[in-house]
Structure formats: C-alpha cells, structure tokens
Design an enzyme around this catalytic site. Structure first.
Site: not given
Ligand code: GLC
Ligand code: MG
Length: 617
Positions: A257, A329
């Site tokens: 994440d 991500e």
């Molecule tokens: C990432 C997730 C998102 C979340 C953020 C903070 O971007 O995809 O849903 O709010 O991280 O953890």
C-alpha cells in the site's frame, strides 16, 4: 596354424587402431563443436524458433489479478459487512471467470477509520471479517482451486490504536522510535508549531501534536494513521516478520500500500518548496514539491529487504512456480515507477489507464477515446525497462468504476482492452459484470476522505456491495442494512442473470476474454497498433507459429465502417472469437463467424477480437 603375430606388429596395429579411434573421437568432437558453433547463432537468430516456445513466465505474468474489497464482496453472518467466509463461499466464481489470482484489500484488526487501511494488528483478522482459521480455510480452498492469494501489506502506517503507537507515545522501550516524532518549532512568543509545512495526502498538516508525549508525530494520511519509522532497524525487522507470518501460512504475494509515503526525509524541519501548479490547493501535498515526503531514495533498501524475504520462500527445485509476488502501489510517471522495478518489486502498479482517462476528461471535456488510449498504452511500453513486465488497471477501491467513467456503452470495450494487452491485468470486483458507482449522500458518507472533502471526493460510490443475483441486497447479505447501499440496477446487473441469460452479457464477454487470453499470442505475443483514428482503436497480437489476433473497437460516438488495408494486417478474413454484448445481441456479429477485414462495421462501443486466418487464405 596361423603364424603368430609379431608383438611389434600387434602393438603397431593396436596403436594404429587407438590412434584411429582417437582421431575419430577428435574428429567427432570437432564436428560437434562446429555444429554447435553454427547452430547456436542460428537458433538465436531464428525468430520463429525463438517465438515458438513460450518464454519462461512466472505465474503472476500469466494471470488476471482480481481485487476483492472484503467489506463488499460477500457477507456470511448477516451483519451487513462482507467477510472471509463469504469470500470462501464465492471462490467458484473465479473458476467460472478463469481468473487465477485474487488480491484481498485489508482484513486485519482495525478501528476502520480508513476501512482497514489503518491496521491495529498485522498478524490477525478483524472479528468483522472472521478469524485466522477462516483465513486458513479460505487460503486452502483457494489453493485447492488453483487460485493464488495476494494480500494487502499496509507497510507505511499503522492505526493510532496499534499497541506499538500507544507504547511509542508513552516512550516505552523499545517502541520510542517506532514512529516519526519531532519537537516542533518554538516561535519567539513561545508557542510551539509544526516542524515543517509537510501536508497529508488527506489534507492539512501531516504533523499531529500528541499531548501525552508533548511532541508532534508524522502521518502521511489521516492523523489516526501514524507513519512508521523505517529508519529504525527494529521497525524494519518487525515488518519483515509480518511478511514472514503470512508467507509461512502460504500466501502467494503482497500488494504494498502507498509505497511512496512509507519514509520521509530525515530533516523534519525543512520546508517543502511551492510548485505553483494552478489547480493545487494549499492544504494538499500537490501544492508543494514533495521530494521530502514522497519516493525518498531510502525506500529502495526497504523494498530490497522485502524482496529478500519473499525470495527466501521460492523453492527453485520444484517444477511448480512458487515465487512470491510483490506489486507496489504508486500513482506516478513511468520514470518514477521504474525505480521500484530496480528496488525489487515485480511490478509497480500502472494506473495510466485510470489517470490518462481522467486527466483527458478534465482537460478536454470528453473522455479519452481511441487515440488517447493508444498513446497511454504506448507510453507504458515505451518506458518499460528491458525484461520487465507491464500491468494495467481500470479501476479500484480509490477510483470510479469504468462504467461510471466511460459510460455503460463502453464497458465491454474497456474490459476487452484490459484483457488483450500485453501485461498483467487487474480487475476490480464487479467490473466483470459492469457494475456502476452508487450515489451516496453526504449524510450517508462513510469514507473519511469524503466526510472531509464532500461526496465528490468520497470513495464510497465505487465500494458498493457485489451484485450476485436479484434477491434482496443482490445476494450480498441477508441483513437489511448492508454497510453501503446496493446499486438499484442489481436486478439486471448481477452475476446470476448475466451467467444464465440467453443474451450475450458483460460477464460472458469477460469470461470469453479471460479464456482466450491463454492463447500464446495474447499472453506474450507482440502488440502492434494497426489502424487508430479518433474512432477506431485496433491492434494486432502475434506470437509466431500461433494464431494471431486482431482487436478492433469503436471508441467513437458514431457508427464506422473500417477497411483494414492488406498491408497492415495482411489477411482477408477474421474469425470472431469475442464480441461485445450489444454488437452480439443486436445481431451485428456472431461468435465464430467470418468477417471480411475490408468491411468491418462497428457501432459506438462495439468491439471484436478476431482470429486471423493464415496469410493468403
Ligand atoms: C492507499 C489505499 C487507500 C488508502 C491509503 C492510505 O492509497 O489504496 O485506500 O486510503 O492508501 O492507507
Ligand atoms: Mg459479515
């Protein structure tokens, strides 16, 4: 009596034979060497031989990844919230779809302020979702069905309810430095203010004062999501242990994440410079040049460390591909994404189909059609480092659904693009049936981001319950209070109906594509754009000595008749392998029929995957 042979003669004869056989050996050896010398370059040069055999691909290059948002997939205990047993009960769906990998958004204990992206215990399951034995059951059942399971690794921050944070806040050893603490700046009038102008992704200062510790702590997202301190080796080890915990249970990979935010510069007191972007809001990070708080180079070592942990689980003696997968991500340019390949991620998420499409809309007021989509795709391939594998995404739990972004008419067409490109596709749950965003009023908004910035920023609309059938709440739950409303279109947009209908449906098209994707040309063959104009997107997928495929889609607003000049495609006819639902239901094309390539008539939203006849036929 035969005269006895002179021993010397005998010797001579023996030597001669030996000599002869040695010579023979040498000659054979030389012959072989020459043969190899000639044939190796020939094999290497022979394009057809090279391409005939599938390249050595890892499992994560051959699969579709399907993202499950556990709260919204299937409820098994009637509390209105999806759970792990619910997921287990629905695993057959993936066999039907020919999807071989699922990725689960967080299911760990959490106060749910960011719906699980605020973890209070990394090595357990939230009671809302079940328990560890439910997880093990789910994993075992999935593996029994040849499904790989990838989990979310919320690496950068915990919930402020995590015991580590509590212990850090009261300075209990060894937790004092588990998070990023700073005294703040004392003004001449003795008030203490934030150390610097760093902004949270969710808006406003990313520094939060702790009365208890009398210091500020850093949070990249919500104040209740304190960022971990990866400059502390104990934290690095703790988080490696989290990975080990899940790998030991048999998990196949991690989706990391928000990777750019897991570390910040060591100088907490250095302000970020303004970047003067016209649309940037001063309370959001985009107002600044975020080099101190985003993608800091030290993240590289952390990712490398995770790679080592994952690799230690790879069993190379086994024929079965046991490699553990890591996708990270980030929303960024290819140049920044590529750094994460270098650090050891198998893939950095490529959101270009999401962002290019959205940005185009913002700038031009119409959606990103054929030329714009081609450019976005080319940009991905052109910037892909040698030997690395691409990936594509259309939507997820943070972005609007494809049907709501592109319009219902183009749903099959965008799935067709996603599933016929060269690279691993990720499908967000519900996209295989063409689900649309729900409307959620400000009052009913659940997402903290939406609560803070209004419904248009809320991510609730794309998180509505999965639509399984036309029973109450679409078969998602028996509770009369699903955590988010079911979309009212569930009576005809649902798995059951789309599976059993005599019509061609979005689900059937998706499945056809997922099955066809196993063809060598679609799995690893080259991709070459053929004709692209403001209406038509078309490309050829080809692996030598295997059937080739031509994808043709009308992304425009008017009907078109397209003629593929022989020189480009070099075939007269194509056989329809997949056809979008409207084109099939309105009788324009039938599966397995032949289509002359000089006369392809497509209505807006129509798309075809054609298998090309051999040259000259
Ligand atoms: C990432 C997730 C998102 C979340 C953020 C903070 O971007 O995809 O849903 O709010 O991280 O953890
Ligand atoms: Mg439940």
């Amino acid at each position: 009596m035969a005269p006895e042979k002179d021993p010397d003669e005998l010797k001579k004869g023996f030597c001669w034979k030996l000599c002869q056989s040695r010579l023979c050996l040498v000659l054979v050896f030389l012959g072989m060497a020459a043969g190899i010398a000639v044939s190796v370059p020939m094999v290497l040069l022979s394009k057809s031989l090279r391409e005939r055999f599938a390249p050595d691909m890892k499992w994560w290059q051959k699969t579709i990844v399907y993202q499950i948002y556990p709260r919204s997939f299937q409820d098994s205990d009637d509390d209105g919230v999806g759970d792990l047993r619910g997921i287990t009960s629905r695993l057959d769906h993936f066999q039907y779809l020919n999807v071989k990998t699922i990725w689960l958004s967080p299911f760990y204990p959490s106060p749910m302020r960011d719906f699980g992206y605020d973890v209070s215990n990394y090595v357990d399951v939230d009671p809302k979702f079940g328990n560890l034995s439910d997880f093990d059951d789910m994993l075992k059942t999935a593996h029994g069905k040849d499904l790989r399971v990838v989990i979310d690794f919320v690496a950068g921050h915990t919930s402020s309810d995590h015991p580590w944070f509590q212990l850090s806040q009261n300075r209990t050893s060894p937790y004092e430095d588990y998070y990023i603490w700073a005294n703040g700046t004392t003004l001449p009038n003795r008030t203490i203010v934030e150390p610097s102008n760093w902004m949270s992704v969710f808006g406003n200062s990313s520094w939060q004062w702790s009365d208890e510790r009398r210091q500020y702590y850093y949070h990249a997202f919500l104040a209740k999501q304190p960022t971990l301190n990866y400059r502390n080796p104990t934290v690095v080890e703790e988080m490696k242990n989290v990975i080990r915990f899940w790998m030991d249970r048999g998990v196949d990979g991690i989706r990391v994440d928000a990777i750019p935010y897991i570390m910040v510069s060591e100088d907490y007191y250095q302000d970020q410079a303004r970047n003067y972007t016209a649309t940037a809001v001063w309370t959001k990070p985009a107002y600044y040049i975020t080099n101190l708080t985003k993608n800091v180079p030290d993240i590289g070592d952390i990712v490398k460390g995770w790679r080592e942990v994952l690799d230690s689980y790879e069993d190379s003696d086994d024929d079965d591909d046991k490699s553990r997968f890591m996708i990270v991500e980030l929303y960024d340019t290819p140049e920044v994404r590529n750094r994460y390949f270098e650090y050891g991620a198998d893939m950095p998420f490529n959101f270009d189909l999401v962002t290019a499409l959205d940005n185009h809309y913002q700038v031009h007021g119409n959606f990103c059609a054929a030329i714009c989509i081609r450019d976005a795709i080319n940009n991905v391939y052109d910037n892909l480092p040698k030997g690395k594998w691409a990936n594509f995404v259309l939507s997820n739990h943070d972005n609007r659904r494809a049907a709501s972004r592109m319009g219902e008419l183009y749903v099959d067409a965008v799935n067709m693009v996603l599933l016929t490109l060269r690279g691993t596709p990720t499908t967000y749950y519900g996209e295989e049936i063409g689900m649309e965003d729900i409307f959620v009023s400000y009052q009913d908004t659940q997402d903290p981001f939406g609560k803070k910035y209004g419904p248009e920023k809320s991510r609730d609309p794309e998180r509505s319950p999965m639509q399984w059938d036309d029973n109450k709440n679409a078969g998602f739950t028996n509770s009369s209070h699903p955590w988010l409303a079911v979309h009212p279109n569930y009576t005809h947009v649902n798995v059951e109906w789309e599976k059993n209908s005599t019509n061609t449906t979005t689900l059937k098209v998706y499945r056809d594509l997922a099955i066809l994707r196993e063809e060598p040309s679609l799995q690893y063959g080259l991709l070459k754009f053929t004709d692209v104009n403001p209406d038509i997107l078309s490309y050829l997928r080809s692996a030598e000595e295997h059937p080739h495929f031509l994808v043709v889609i009308n992304f425009g607003q008017v009907p078109v008749t397209h003629d593929f000049p022989g020189a480009l495609v070099n075939r007269g006819q194509g056989r329809v392998k997949v056809v979008t639902s409207q084109a099939a239901n309105e009788g324009r094309f039938a599966k397995d029929s032949s289509v002359p390539l000089t006369q392809i008539k497509l209505q807006p939203g129509d798309g075809l995957v054609l298998e090309l006849a051999e040259s000259g036929k």
